[in-house]
Design an enzyme around this catalytic site. Structure first.
Site, PDB file in Angstrom:
ATOM      1  N   ASP A   9       0.881  -1.163   0.000  1.00  0.00           N
ATOM      2  CA  ASP A   9       0.000   0.000   0.000  1.00  0.00           C
ATOM      3  C   ASP A   9       0.928   1.224   0.000  1.00  0.00           C
ATOM      4  O   ASP A   9       2.115   1.108   0.323  1.00  0.00           O
ATOM      5  CB  ASP A   9      -0.861  -0.054   1.270  1.00  0.00           C
ATOM      6  N   LEU A  10       0.409   2.376  -0.357  1.00  0.00           N
ATOM      7  CA  LEU A  10       1.278   3.561  -0.430  1.00  0.00           C
ATOM      8  C   LEU A  10       1.161   4.414   0.831  1.00  0.00           C
ATOM      9  O   LEU A  10       2.085   4.475   1.654  1.00  0.00           O
ATOM     10  CB  LEU A  10       0.903   4.376  -1.671  1.00  0.00           C
ATOM     11  N   ASP A  11       0.001   5.048   0.987  1.00  0.00           N
ATOM     12  CA  ASP A  11      -0.177   5.999   2.076  1.00  0.00           C
ATOM     13  C   ASP A  11      -0.175   5.282   3.430  1.00  0.00           C
ATOM     14  O   ASP A  11      -0.981   4.386   3.654  1.00  0.00           O
ATOM     15  CB  ASP A  11      -1.501   6.741   1.874  1.00  0.00           C
ATOM     16  N   THR A  17       1.227  10.463   3.351  1.00  0.00           N
ATOM     17  CA  THR A  17       0.397  11.438   2.632  1.00  0.00           C
ATOM     18  C   THR A  17      -0.888  11.719   3.416  1.00  0.00           C
ATOM     19  O   THR A  17      -1.614  12.651   3.074  1.00  0.00           O
ATOM     20  CB  THR A  17       0.021  10.932   1.219  1.00  0.00           C
ATOM     21  N   LYS A  45      -8.569   6.544   6.274  1.00  0.00           N
ATOM     22  CA  LYS A  45      -7.373   5.859   5.775  1.00  0.00           C
ATOM     23  C   LYS A  45      -7.769   4.731   4.832  1.00  0.00           C
ATOM     24  O   LYS A  45      -8.562   3.862   5.206  1.00  0.00           O
ATOM     25  CB  LYS A  45      -6.587   5.259   6.939  1.00  0.00           C
ATOM     26  N   GLY A  46      -7.227   4.742   3.639  1.00  0.00           N
ATOM     27  CA  GLY A  46      -7.504   3.663   2.695  1.00  0.00           C
ATOM     28  C   GLY A  46      -8.854   3.772   2.000  1.00  0.00           C
ATOM     29  O   GLY A  46      -9.163   2.972   1.140  1.00  0.00           O
ATOM     30  N   SER A 114      -2.741   0.819  -4.409  1.00  0.00           N
ATOM     31  CA  SER A 114      -3.164   2.022  -3.686  1.00  0.00           C
ATOM     32  C   SER A 114      -4.572   2.442  -4.066  1.00  0.00           C
ATOM     33  O   SER A 114      -4.977   2.326  -5.225  1.00  0.00           O
ATOM     34  CB  SER A 114      -2.197   3.173  -4.005  1.00  0.00           C
ATOM     35  N   ALA A 115      -5.298   2.963  -3.070  1.00  0.00           N
ATOM     36  CA  ALA A 115      -6.646   3.497  -3.305  1.00  0.00           C
ATOM     37  C   ALA A 115      -6.587   4.913  -3.872  1.00  0.00           C
ATOM     38  O   ALA A 115      -7.626   5.518  -4.134  1.00  0.00           O
ATOM     39  CB  ALA A 115      -7.435   3.496  -1.996  1.00  0.00           C
ATOM     40  N   SER A 116      -5.372   5.429  -4.044  1.00  0.00           N
ATOM     41  CA  SER A 116      -5.236   6.813  -4.509  1.00  0.00           C
ATOM     42  C   SER A 116      -5.111   6.908  -6.020  1.00  0.00           C
ATOM     43  O   SER A 116      -4.360   6.159  -6.639  1.00  0.00           O
ATOM     44  CB  SER A 116      -4.002   7.454  -3.869  1.00  0.00           C
ATOM     45  N   LYS A 145     -10.940  -0.837  -1.736  1.00  0.00           N
ATOM     46  CA  LYS A 145     -10.714  -1.644  -0.525  1.00  0.00           C
ATOM     47  C   LYS A 145     -11.888  -1.405   0.427  1.00  0.00           C
ATOM     48  O   LYS A 145     -12.342  -0.274   0.496  1.00  0.00           O
ATOM     49  CB  LYS A 145      -9.410  -1.222   0.158  1.00  0.00           C
ATOM     50  N   GLU A 169      -0.104  -3.442   4.491  1.00  0.00           N
ATOM     51  CA  GLU A 169      -1.154  -2.419   4.622  1.00  0.00           C
ATOM     52  C   GLU A 169      -1.176  -1.769   6.002  1.00  0.00           C
ATOM     53  O   GLU A 169      -0.852  -2.417   6.994  1.00  0.00           O
ATOM     54  CB  GLU A 169      -2.517  -3.082   4.437  1.00  0.00           C
ATOM     55  N   ASP A 170      -1.619  -0.523   6.060  1.00  0.00           N
ATOM     56  CA  ASP A 170      -1.777   0.157   7.357  1.00  0.00           C
ATOM     57  C   ASP A 170      -3.249   0.354   7.729  1.00  0.00           C
ATOM     58  O   ASP A 170      -3.539   0.806   8.832  1.00  0.00           O
ATOM     59  CB  ASP A 170      -1.089   1.528   7.348  1.00  0.00           C
TER      60      ASP A 170
HETATM   61  P1  B16 Z   1      -6.889  10.203  -3.910  1.00  0.00           P
HETATM   62  P2  B16 Z   1      -3.651   4.338   0.004  1.00  0.00           P
HETATM   63  C1  B16 Z   1      -5.553   6.251  -0.018  1.00  0.00           C
HETATM   64  O1  B16 Z   1      -4.251   5.822  -0.322  1.00  0.00           O
HETATM   65  C2  B16 Z   1      -5.547   7.105   1.248  1.00  0.00           C
HETATM   66  O2  B16 Z   1      -5.211   6.310   2.367  1.00  0.00           O
HETATM   67  C3  B16 Z   1      -6.904   7.719   1.467  1.00  0.00           C
HETATM   68  O3  B16 Z   1      -6.891   8.557   2.607  1.00  0.00           O
HETATM   69  C4  B16 Z   1      -7.313   8.530   0.229  1.00  0.00           C
HETATM   70  O4  B16 Z   1      -8.609   9.113   0.389  1.00  0.00           O
HETATM   71  C5  B16 Z   1      -7.306   7.598  -0.974  1.00  0.00           C
HETATM   72  O5  B16 Z   1      -6.006   7.037  -1.131  1.00  0.00           O
HETATM   73  C6  B16 Z   1      -7.723   8.303  -2.254  1.00  0.00           C
HETATM   74  O6  B16 Z   1      -6.747   9.231  -2.625  1.00  0.00           O
HETATM   75  O7  B16 Z   1      -7.875  11.282  -3.569  1.00  0.00           O
HETATM   76  O8  B16 Z   1      -5.483  10.704  -4.106  1.00  0.00           O
HETATM   77  O9  B16 Z   1      -7.357   9.363  -5.073  1.00  0.00           O
HETATM   78  O10 B16 Z   1      -3.497   4.244   1.501  1.00  0.00           O
HETATM   79  O11 B16 Z   1      -4.586   3.287  -0.552  1.00  0.00           O
HETATM   80  O12 B16 Z   1      -2.328   4.365  -0.718  1.00  0.00           O
HETATM   81 MG    MG Z   2      -2.744   3.168   3.442  1.00  0.00          MG
END
Ligand code: B16
Ligand code: MG
Length: 215
Positions: A9-11, A17, A45-46, A114-116, A145, A169-170
């Site tokens: 996972d990233l964040d 972030t 988160k996530g 990553s969910a981002s 997720k 994952e966190d």
């Molecule tokens: P974005 P991860 C997630 O990243 C974050 O934990 C979460 O807080 C954020 O809302 C989500 O990405 C979406 O991010 O707006 O940049 O698409 O932990 O899955 O790496």
């Molecule tokens: Mg995360």
């Protein structure tokens, strides 16, 4: 089970972030007359962008049209992009580089799940974009997720069966996604929170290569 790939996972695992997401969501929420605290941010988160916006609006008993949701998400992301523009390799968590180097040396593939939607940009800012054999992010999946889709896509992109993958994952939702993908879940954070992870470490720095290959 020989480990053939580790999917991160990233964040919260490779960098922080979450603080930038917090600042951007807080600015948006405050503009709508909604209070938004660090504690609230923990719940996100996530959680993907739309899910996060809806969480904030629901907790304030507000509802908006789909069009307005899109406008608000764009506004939040604009602020987030301004904040992450200042990120650099110094923002990479300690311990990531040696762990990646050990994985590469032993021929174990490295993936990102990553969910981002900004994941690709963040890994460029961190200077680690070229270390991944495959990046799966929110632009490439439909279900976020705890759905396993993003981890399964990463495994497919790496060409490794899920049973030979470890996910790191966190977030609780992230650990669930890894388990549902049929992978071994390593948690980064508190064992009392990440109850369904096989093992939990306080930081990625505490997670050593030898621990991963032992699984
Ligand atoms: P974005 P991860 C997630 O990243 C974050 O934990 C979460 O807080 C954020 O809302 C989500 O990405 C979406 O991010 O707006 O940049 O698409 O932990 O899955 O790496
Ligand atoms: Mg995360």
């Amino acid at each position: 089970m020989p480990v053939k790939a580790v999917i991160f996972d990233l964040d919260g695992v490779l960098t922080d972030t979450a603080h930038y997401h917090f600042q951007a969501w807080q600015a948006l929420a405050n503009g709508l007359g909604i209070a938004f605290t660090e504690h609230d941010n923990e719940q996100l988160k996530g959680v993907d962008r739309l899910g996060s916006l809806r969480w904030i609006l629901q907790h304030a008993n507000q509802q908006v049209s789909a069009e307005e949701e899109n406008r608000l998400m764009q506004q939040k992301n604009q602020r987030y992009l301004e904040l992450i523009a200042h990120m650099s390799p110094a923002d990479l968590f300690a311990g990531v580089q040696p762990l990646f180097a050990a994985l590469r040396q032993s021929g174990i593939k490295i993936g990102l799940a990553s969910a981002s939607k900004n994941a690709a940009l963040v890994v460029v800012r961190l200077g680690i974009a070229d270390q991944f054999d495959y990046i799966a992010d929110a632009n490439k999946v439909v279900n976020s997720k705890p759905d396993p889709e993003v981890f399964l896509l990463a495994a497919k992109g790496l060409g490794v069966a899920p049973g030979h993958c470890i996910g790191v994952e966190d977030a609780v939702a992230g650990v669930e996604a890894i388990n549902r993908a049929g992978m071994q879940a390593i948690g980064i954070g508190e064992p009392s929170v990440l109850k369904n992870a096989l093992k939990v470490y306080p930081s990625v720095q505490a997670l050593k290569f030898a621990d991963l290959v032992k699984l």
